[in-house]
Scaffold this motif. Sequence first.
Motif, PDB file in Angstrom:
ATOM      1  N   TYR A  26       0.814  -1.162   0.060  1.00 11.65           N
ATOM      2  CA  TYR A  26       0.007   0.036   0.055  1.00 11.65           C
ATOM      3  C   TYR A  26       0.870   1.265   0.033  1.00 11.65           C
ATOM      4  O   TYR A  26       0.291   2.170  -0.519  1.00 11.65           O
ATOM      5  N   ALA A  30       0.000   2.805  -3.444  1.00 12.37           N
ATOM      6  CA  ALA A  30      -0.780   3.784  -3.363  1.00 12.37           C
ATOM      7  C   ALA A  30      -2.238   4.132  -4.189  1.00 12.37           C
ATOM      8  O   ALA A  30      -2.381   4.809  -5.003  1.00 12.37           O
ATOM      9  N   PRO A  31      -2.918   3.017  -3.710  1.00  9.28           N
ATOM     10  CA  PRO A  31      -4.407   3.055  -4.703  1.00  9.28           C
ATOM     11  C   PRO A  31      -5.223   4.220  -4.565  1.00  9.28           C
ATOM     12  O   PRO A  31      -5.135   4.457  -3.367  1.00  9.28           O
ATOM     13  N   ARG A  32      -5.791   4.660  -5.415  1.00  8.98           N
ATOM     14  CA  ARG A  32      -6.717   5.638  -5.242  1.00  8.98           C
ATOM     15  C   ARG A  32      -8.100   5.399  -5.633  1.00  8.98           C
ATOM     16  O   ARG A  32      -9.121   5.524  -4.982  1.00  8.98           O
ATOM     17  N   SER A  33      -8.333   4.854  -6.794  1.00 10.84           N
ATOM     18  CA  SER A  33      -9.485   4.602  -7.547  1.00 10.84           C
ATOM     19  C   SER A  33      -9.965   3.080  -7.183  1.00 10.84           C
ATOM     20  O   SER A  33      -9.248   2.463  -6.490  1.00 10.84           O
ATOM     21  N   TRP A  34     -11.225   2.881  -7.009  1.00 11.22           N
ATOM     22  CA  TRP A  34     -11.789   1.655  -6.559  1.00 11.22           C
ATOM     23  C   TRP A  34     -11.154   0.498  -7.282  1.00 11.22           C
ATOM     24  O   TRP A  34     -10.953  -0.714  -6.750  1.00 11.22           O
ATOM     25  N   GLU A  36      -8.087   0.230  -8.472  1.00 11.97           N
ATOM     26  CA  GLU A  36      -6.893   0.195  -8.047  1.00 11.97           C
ATOM     27  C   GLU A  36      -6.889  -0.516  -6.133  1.00 11.97           C
ATOM     28  O   GLU A  36      -6.041  -1.279  -6.157  1.00 11.97           O
ATOM     29  N   TRP A  37      -7.706  -0.186  -5.764  1.00 11.46           N
ATOM     30  CA  TRP A  37      -8.062  -0.782  -4.579  1.00 11.46           C
ATOM     31  C   TRP A  37      -8.289  -2.295  -4.446  1.00 11.46           C
ATOM     32  O   TRP A  37      -7.767  -3.167  -3.969  1.00 11.46           O
ATOM     33  N   TYR A 119       5.645   9.766  -8.670  1.00 12.39           N
ATOM     34  CA  TYR A 119       5.523  10.885  -7.578  1.00 12.39           C
ATOM     35  C   TYR A 119       6.257  12.305  -7.998  1.00 12.39           C
ATOM     36  O   TYR A 119       5.823  13.176  -8.106  1.00 12.39           O
ATOM     37  N   SER A 122       4.179  13.774 -10.952  1.00  6.00           N
ATOM     38  CA  SER A 122       2.900  14.158 -10.434  1.00  6.00           C
ATOM     39  C   SER A 122       3.155  15.657  -9.740  1.00  6.00           C
ATOM     40  O   SER A 122       2.240  16.574  -9.988  1.00  6.00           O
ATOM     41  N   GLU A 178      -6.332   2.788 -17.391  1.00  6.33           N
ATOM     42  CA  GLU A 178      -5.338   3.757 -17.212  1.00  6.33           C
ATOM     43  C   GLU A 178      -4.746   4.441 -18.243  1.00  6.33           C
ATOM     44  O   GLU A 178      -4.610   5.772 -18.449  1.00  6.33           O
TER      45      GLU A 178
END
Length: 220
Positions: A26, A30-34, A36-37, A119, A122, A178
């Motif tokens: 994690y 670093a998941p953000r969208s569902w 990715e989770w 990172y 971004s 993506e």
Amino acid sequence: MDDFAMHYGHWGWVLVAVLIASWLLYRFVAPRSWREWMGAGLVQAFIIALYAEMYGFPLTIYLLTGFLGIDLPLTGFSGHLWATLLGYGSTGAMLEMLLGGVFILVGLVLLIRGWVQVYRASLEGRLATQGVYGLVRHPQYTGIMLAVFGQIVHWPTVITLLLFPVIIFAYVRLARREESALAERFGEAYQAYRQSVPKFFPRLQDWRGFLRSLLFAHQD
């Protein structure tokens, strides 16, 4: 039998191993969208199933011996199923562990290197094309696939073998989605990048640079 019994039942080790592996997952995925989770959740399930059998209860061995009648030596090395089933013994188990460890290590390095590049990109509001992203478009997903495959080589179980193709399928679909989003955001710049850089694995002539990028951090 004593050696076999002593190797398992260490649920404290299971907890520590799961916590460390999950933190790495994690932290650098670093998941953000569902979606990715969901992908991370599948890997999490893989991690739990792996270490629960590695140190807790050897479900796969009991299934093979109890239901399928396969004669397995009940030793601490029996969980190295490829070597055990092929009759290579403890030497084969050690080689199996080393080979799996190489895949796992390369996968983790790719995961971390990819996170660093994403990172930095971004922060600057640009497309990540430096370092490992200059050689493959989805190095983090490649890293996850390699690390999971390494564990299959190292310590296969019924549950992890079933989860492996599901994880691959989930991340292939996630990569496709993506790329659609990135094409909309960056337009022709991303289309040019997509045409020049392979999706998950580098071209044959780029493997030397690929391996170099794993050993040395890109500073751009």
